[in-house]
Enzyme design. Structure first.
Site, mmCIF file in Angstrom:
data_model
loop_
_atom_site.group_PDB
_atom_site.id
_atom_site.type_symbol
_atom_site.label_atom_id
_atom_site.label_comp_id
_atom_site.label_asym_id
_atom_site.label_seq_id
_atom_site.Cartn_x
_atom_site.Cartn_y
_atom_site.Cartn_z
ATOM 1 N N HIS A 190 0.735 -1.237 0.045
ATOM 2 C CA HIS A 190 0.071 -0.181 0.122
ATOM 3 C C HIS A 190 0.842 1.163 -0.172
ATOM 4 O O HIS A 190 2.004 1.350 0.624
ATOM 5 C CB HIS A 190 -0.820 -0.081 1.259
ATOM 6 N N ASP B 10 2.815 -4.156 8.326
ATOM 7 C CA ASP B 10 1.931 -3.388 8.196
ATOM 8 C C ASP B 10 0.714 -4.556 8.045
ATOM 9 O O ASP B 10 0.473 -5.265 7.186
ATOM 10 C CB ASP B 10 2.017 -2.719 6.487
ATOM 11 N N GLN C 152 -4.502 -5.089 7.215
ATOM 12 C CA GLN C 152 -5.537 -5.899 6.448
ATOM 13 C C GLN C 152 -5.342 -7.288 7.079
ATOM 14 O O GLN C 152 -6.287 -8.133 6.768
ATOM 15 C CB GLN C 152 -5.382 -6.090 4.630
ATOM 16 N N LYS D 194 -10.477 -0.811 10.417
ATOM 17 C CA LYS D 194 -10.670 -1.945 9.649
ATOM 18 C C LYS D 194 -11.086 -3.122 10.504
ATOM 19 O O LYS D 194 -11.115 -4.416 9.944
ATOM 20 C CB LYS D 194 -9.532 -2.184 8.603
ATOM 21 N N CYS E 192 -4.553 2.390 -3.512
ATOM 22 C CA CYS E 192 -3.614 2.976 -2.804
ATOM 23 C C CYS E 192 -2.406 2.111 -3.176
ATOM 24 O O CYS E 192 -1.503 2.020 -2.208
ATOM 25 C CB CYS E 192 -3.745 3.390 -1.342
HETATM 26 N N1 PMP Z 1 -1.701 -0.669 4.652
HETATM 27 C C1 PMP Z 1 -2.632 -1.418 4.102
HETATM 28 C C2 PMP Z 1 -2.454 -2.752 3.555
HETATM 29 C C3 PMP Z 1 -3.964 -0.693 3.900
HETATM 30 O O1 PMP Z 1 -5.050 -1.517 3.272
HETATM 31 C C4 PMP Z 1 -4.215 0.335 4.456
HETATM 32 C C5 PMP Z 1 -5.648 1.056 4.142
HETATM 33 N N2 PMP Z 1 -6.148 1.100 3.130
HETATM 34 C C6 PMP Z 1 -3.302 1.256 5.038
HETATM 35 C C7 PMP Z 1 -1.936 0.603 5.229
HETATM 36 C C8 PMP Z 1 -3.642 2.427 5.605
HETATM 37 O O2 PMP Z 1 -4.504 2.393 6.538
HETATM 38 P P1 PMP Z 1 -4.979 3.760 7.135
HETATM 39 O O3 PMP Z 1 -5.347 4.604 6.021
HETATM 40 O O4 PMP Z 1 -6.152 3.370 7.879
HETATM 41 O O5 PMP Z 1 -3.616 4.606 7.964
#
Ligand code: PMP
Length: 414
Positions: A131, A208, A211, A234, A372
């Site tokens: 991401h 990270d 997910q 999430k 993203c």
């Molecule tokens: N890493 C991953 C794999 C994600 O799916 C996301 C959210 N789409 C993020 C990081 C970022 O999370 P946040 O926008 O809640 O900070």
């Protein structure tokens, strides 16, 4: 309860749906079918009520007050930290830093640890499925320090090639930063193996987990990782709150990254001294009600049984994958052997955004775009994908609604 017996327990998603009032509404005249939990999951009543209770009866600022409400707020906030420690099986609440979400947790490590320690000749290793939140902060640190970003490739299934990843590890590697589960493809990465390989080269590992936490029991001690970041929203919790787990010895040595109230012990114009962990990394008034809601979400999720939920989501994923594979013109993007709750796809002749709009008119909420993860789109040579993602409230009927709506889109785009 053992993992096996929890997984064998039937999961009653219909009953679970009743905990989520938002799902009872109609969208565009159709019952809402919510298939966008990977972007943000919905919150159960237990979370909404915990936040309401806190805001209605206990709110004040934390840490600084002797009065009763401030003590109640501090207790609620620090109680939420203790809950998060248990959720991750961290050794100590000193290892649990409240942040806005996964993005802020990763930026904290980038700006505090990497910026202060890394320099030319040092390398940070990420994967090709990350991401943007796990790419851009490292690019910024590379520009600030002169260190180099390396990228472990993925294959056509969307799996990280472990041999090629290992070949990129060397004594120069200072940090490996990798997703536990890909948001764009659903791939589950072999994090424990990656941690072992990275540690054998002397590199630290940040995971990270944005997910992963809604779908799998995460035990940071078992994984052996040095940092683990995730977001509350999430995980059936509120937005604007998340956790960065960091090994205490590392956090202890790292400089603060934001200055302000709460993160200090003493301040003079000449010099300030810093607070103990974890408050050293929590400058300013925190998201107190968010932390309370996150703790309630952890209670809720563990009450459902994470293994049983994961087994349920896996059944839905398999069902949806089978159905979509049979549909002419559909291509599934991301076919890793081990996937979690995410189904990305394209439909020939139909831009994903148009597909998303047609599905919305049928009440089916999916996400469309680059998620993203632009480098993933580039790798698969698609501008965007449509993505259905599953959570605890999804049922086989939701999968059937998705398939029916895709059938209608097929008629439109022929
Ligand atoms: N890493 C991953 C794999 C994600 O799916 C996301 C959210 N789409 C993020 C990081 C970022 O999370 P946040 O926008 O809640 O900070």
């Amino acid at each position: 309860m053992s993992a096996v017996s929890a997984a064998a327990r039937p999961f009653d998603a219909e009953r679970v749906r009743g905990d989520f009032p938002i799902l009872a509404q109609r969208v565009n005249g159709r019952p809402l079918v919510y298939l966008d939990s990977a972007a943000s999951s919905q919150r159960p009543l237990a979370v909404l009520r915990a936040v309401e209770r806190y805001e209605t009866h206990h709110h004040s600022n934390v840490h600084r007050g002797v009065h009763t409400l401030s003590q109640a707020a501090t207790e609620a906030f620090e109680g939420a930290r203790a809950r998060a420690r248990r959720f991750l099986n961290a050794r100590s609440t000193r290892e649990i830093v409240f942040v806005r979400g996964a993005t802020e947790g990763i930026n904290l490590v980038a700006q505090s640890l990497a910026r202060s320690r890394f320099g030319p000749g040092d390398e940070i290793l990420i994967s090709a499925l990350e991401h943007h939140a796990n790419i851009v902060p490292w690019q910024m640190v590379c520009a600030q320090t002169g260190c180099t970003l390396k990228v472990a490739p993925i294959d056509r299934r969307g799996e990280v090639d472990f041999e090629r990843l290992s070949a990129l590890l060397s004594a120069r590697t200072r940090l490996v930063a990798m997703a536990h589960v890909s948001n764009a493809l659903g791939t589950v990465l072999p994090i424990k193996r990656i941690v072992e390989a990275a540690h054998s080269c002397g590199a630290l590992v940040l995971v990270d987990g944005a997910q992963a936490v809604p779908h799998t029991v995460v035990d940071v001690r078992e994984l052996g990782c040095d940092f683990y970041a995730f977001s509350g929203h999430k995980l059936y919790g509120p937005t604007g709150i998340g956790v960065l787990y960091g090994r205490e010895e590392l956090l202890e040595e790292m400089p603060p990254w934001q200055g302000g109230g709460d993160m200090i012990r003493t301040v003079t114009f000449e010099k300030s001294t810093y607070n103990d962990l974890p408050w050293k990394f929590e400058a300013g008034t925190p998201n107190i009600s968010g932390a309370v809601g996150l703790a309630a979400a952890m209670d809720y999720l563990e009450g459902l049984g994470i293994e049983a939920l994961a087994a349920h989501e896996h059944r839905l994923l398999e069902l949806a994958t089978g159905e979509l594979e049979r549909m002419p013109g559909i291509e599934i993007i991301g076919t890793a052997a081990h996937k979690a709750a995410v189904l990305s796809f394209t439909m020939r002749g139909c831009h994903p955004h148009d597909l998303g709009t047609i599905l919305d008119s049928e009440g089916v909420a999916i996400r469309t775009g680059h998620h993203c993860a632009m480098p993933v789109m580039t790798f698969f040579d698609v501008p965007a994908t449509a993505r259905a993602s599953f959570g605890c409230y999804n049922t086989e009927a939701d999968v059937r609604a998705l398939v029916a709506a895709l059938g209608k889109a097929r008629e439109v785009f022929g």
